[in-house]
Design a protein around this motif. Structure first.
Motif, mmCIF file in Angstrom:
data_model
loop_
_atom_site.group_PDB
_atom_site.id
_atom_site.type_symbol
_atom_site.label_atom_id
_atom_site.label_comp_id
_atom_site.label_asym_id
_atom_site.label_seq_id
_atom_site.Cartn_x
_atom_site.Cartn_y
_atom_site.Cartn_z
ATOM 1 N N ASP A 21 6.894 2.092 7.260
ATOM 2 C CA ASP A 21 6.942 0.823 7.990
ATOM 3 C C ASP A 21 6.179 0.904 9.308
ATOM 4 O OD1 ASP A 21 8.345 -0.637 6.104
ATOM 5 O OD2 ASP A 21 10.291 -0.138 6.956
ATOM 6 N N GLU A 22 6.318 2.015 10.012
ATOM 7 C CA GLU A 22 5.603 2.193 11.277
ATOM 8 C C GLU A 22 4.092 2.231 11.040
ATOM 9 O OE1 GLU A 22 8.702 4.732 14.018
ATOM 10 O OE2 GLU A 22 7.667 5.775 12.393
ATOM 11 N N LEU A 23 3.660 2.932 9.995
ATOM 12 C CA LEU A 23 2.235 2.980 9.662
ATOM 13 C C LEU A 23 1.719 1.585 9.325
ATOM 14 C CD1 LEU A 23 1.998 6.207 7.474
ATOM 15 C CD2 LEU A 23 0.780 5.788 9.630
ATOM 16 N N ARG A 24 2.504 0.841 8.538
ATOM 17 C CA ARG A 24 2.091 -0.495 8.140
ATOM 18 C C ARG A 24 1.895 -1.389 9.359
ATOM 19 N NH1 ARG A 24 5.821 -3.995 6.283
ATOM 20 N NH2 ARG A 24 7.046 -2.309 5.439
ATOM 21 N N ARG A 25 2.817 -1.323 10.318
ATOM 22 C CA ARG A 25 2.693 -2.119 11.543
ATOM 23 C C ARG A 25 1.517 -1.642 12.391
ATOM 24 N NH1 ARG A 25 8.084 -0.955 13.422
ATOM 25 N NH2 ARG A 25 8.993 -0.945 11.378
ATOM 26 N N ALA A 26 1.327 -0.346 12.464
ATOM 27 C CA ALA A 26 0.268 0.216 13.316
ATOM 28 C C ALA A 26 -1.126 -0.149 12.825
ATOM 29 C CB ALA A 26 0.412 1.737 13.408
ATOM 30 N N GLY B 211 -0.103 9.954 16.602
ATOM 31 C CA GLY B 211 1.265 10.020 16.119
ATOM 32 C C GLY B 211 1.443 9.614 14.673
ATOM 33 N N ARG B 212 0.340 9.406 13.961
ATOM 34 C CA ARG B 212 0.424 8.934 12.575
ATOM 35 C C ARG B 212 1.151 9.903 11.659
ATOM 36 N NH1 ARG B 212 -4.900 10.144 13.707
ATOM 37 N NH2 ARG B 212 -5.704 11.939 12.584
ATOM 38 N N SER B 213 1.088 11.190 11.950
ATOM 39 C CA SER B 213 1.720 12.170 11.066
ATOM 40 C C SER B 213 3.244 12.101 11.106
ATOM 41 C CB SER B 213 1.259 13.588 11.411
ATOM 42 O OG SER B 213 1.665 13.922 12.718
ATOM 43 N N THR B 214 3.801 11.526 12.151
ATOM 44 C CA THR B 214 5.259 11.429 12.256
ATOM 45 C C THR B 214 5.774 10.017 11.998
ATOM 46 O OG1 THR B 214 5.125 11.077 14.643
ATOM 47 C CG2 THR B 214 5.382 13.354 13.890
ATOM 48 N N MET B 215 4.870 9.077 11.690
ATOM 49 C CA MET B 215 5.278 7.688 11.468
ATOM 50 C C MET B 215 5.846 7.491 10.075
ATOM 51 S SD MET B 215 2.229 5.372 13.037
ATOM 52 C CE MET B 215 1.711 5.511 14.737
ATOM 53 N N PRO C 227 0.830 -1.205 0.000
ATOM 54 C CA PRO C 227 0.000 0.000 0.000
ATOM 55 C C PRO C 227 0.867 1.257 0.000
ATOM 56 C CG PRO C 227 -0.021 -1.033 2.155
ATOM 57 C CD PRO C 227 0.725 -1.951 1.249
ATOM 58 N N ALA C 228 0.392 2.290 -0.654
ATOM 59 C CA ALA C 228 1.100 3.568 -0.685
ATOM 60 C C ALA C 228 1.027 4.211 0.694
ATOM 61 C CB ALA C 228 0.470 4.488 -1.730
ATOM 62 N N ASN C 229 1.977 5.075 0.972
ATOM 63 C CA ASN C 229 2.023 5.760 2.258
ATOM 64 C C ASN C 229 0.719 6.510 2.513
ATOM 65 O OD1 ASN C 229 3.634 6.327 4.568
ATOM 66 N ND2 ASN C 229 3.770 8.440 3.859
ATOM 67 N N GLU C 230 0.174 7.118 1.488
ATOM 68 C CA GLU C 230 -1.089 7.860 1.620
ATOM 69 C C GLU C 230 -2.231 6.927 2.032
ATOM 70 O OE1 GLU C 230 -4.122 10.410 -1.185
ATOM 71 O OE2 GLU C 230 -1.995 10.416 -1.680
ATOM 72 N N GLN C 231 -2.268 5.728 1.457
ATOM 73 C CA GLN C 231 -3.301 4.756 1.814
ATOM 74 C C GLN C 231 -3.163 4.344 3.281
ATOM 75 O OE1 GLN C 231 -2.100 2.013 -1.274
ATOM 76 N NE2 GLN C 231 -4.164 2.100 -2.143
ATOM 77 N N LEU C 232 -1.928 4.096 3.706
ATOM 78 C CA LEU C 232 -1.687 3.711 5.095
ATOM 79 C C LEU C 232 -2.079 4.832 6.042
ATOM 80 C CD1 LEU C 232 1.769 1.975 4.641
ATOM 81 C CD2 LEU C 232 -0.383 0.861 5.266
ATOM 82 N N TYR C 233 -1.750 6.069 5.669
ATOM 83 C CA TYR C 233 -2.075 7.213 6.514
ATOM 84 C C TYR C 233 -3.585 7.356 6.660
ATOM 85 C CZ TYR C 233 -2.288 11.847 8.492
ATOM 86 O OH TYR C 233 -2.565 12.905 9.321
ATOM 87 N N LYS C 234 -4.306 7.205 5.567
ATOM 88 C CA LYS C 234 -5.770 7.315 5.620
ATOM 89 C C LYS C 234 -6.371 6.222 6.500
ATOM 90 C CE LYS C 234 -6.522 9.720 1.286
ATOM 91 N NZ LYS C 234 -7.094 9.668 -0.066
ATOM 92 N N GLU C 235 -5.819 5.023 6.409
ATOM 93 C CA GLU C 235 -6.313 3.929 7.247
ATOM 94 C C GLU C 235 -6.017 4.226 8.720
ATOM 95 O OE1 GLU C 235 -5.958 -0.913 7.593
ATOM 96 O OE2 GLU C 235 -5.314 0.085 5.749
#
Length: 50
Positions: free
Chosen positions: A42-47, A35-39, A19-27
């Motif tokens: 990889d951190e977003l994917r795990r979260a 803290g999603r804005s600073t992840m 998934p693109a970073n934007e997709q992960l951020y939206k999820e």
């Protein structure tokens, strides 16, 4: 750099299926993760559990 195979420990899907970073951020946003804005990606994917 030599591509890694699954038997070498790389368990992530190929880049075109990740998934693109934007997709992960939206999820993460829909799950209201703090803290999603600073992840990193990889951190977003795990979260979000991917």
């Amino acid at each position: 750099m030599v591509p890694r195979t699954a038997d070498q420990g790389d368990r992530r899907p190929p880049r075109d299926r990740q998934p693109a970073n934007e997709q992960l951020y939206k999820e993460a946003q829909t799950k209201n993760l703090e803290g999603r804005s600073t992840m990193s990606k990889d951190e977003l994917r795990r979260a979000v559990g991917r």
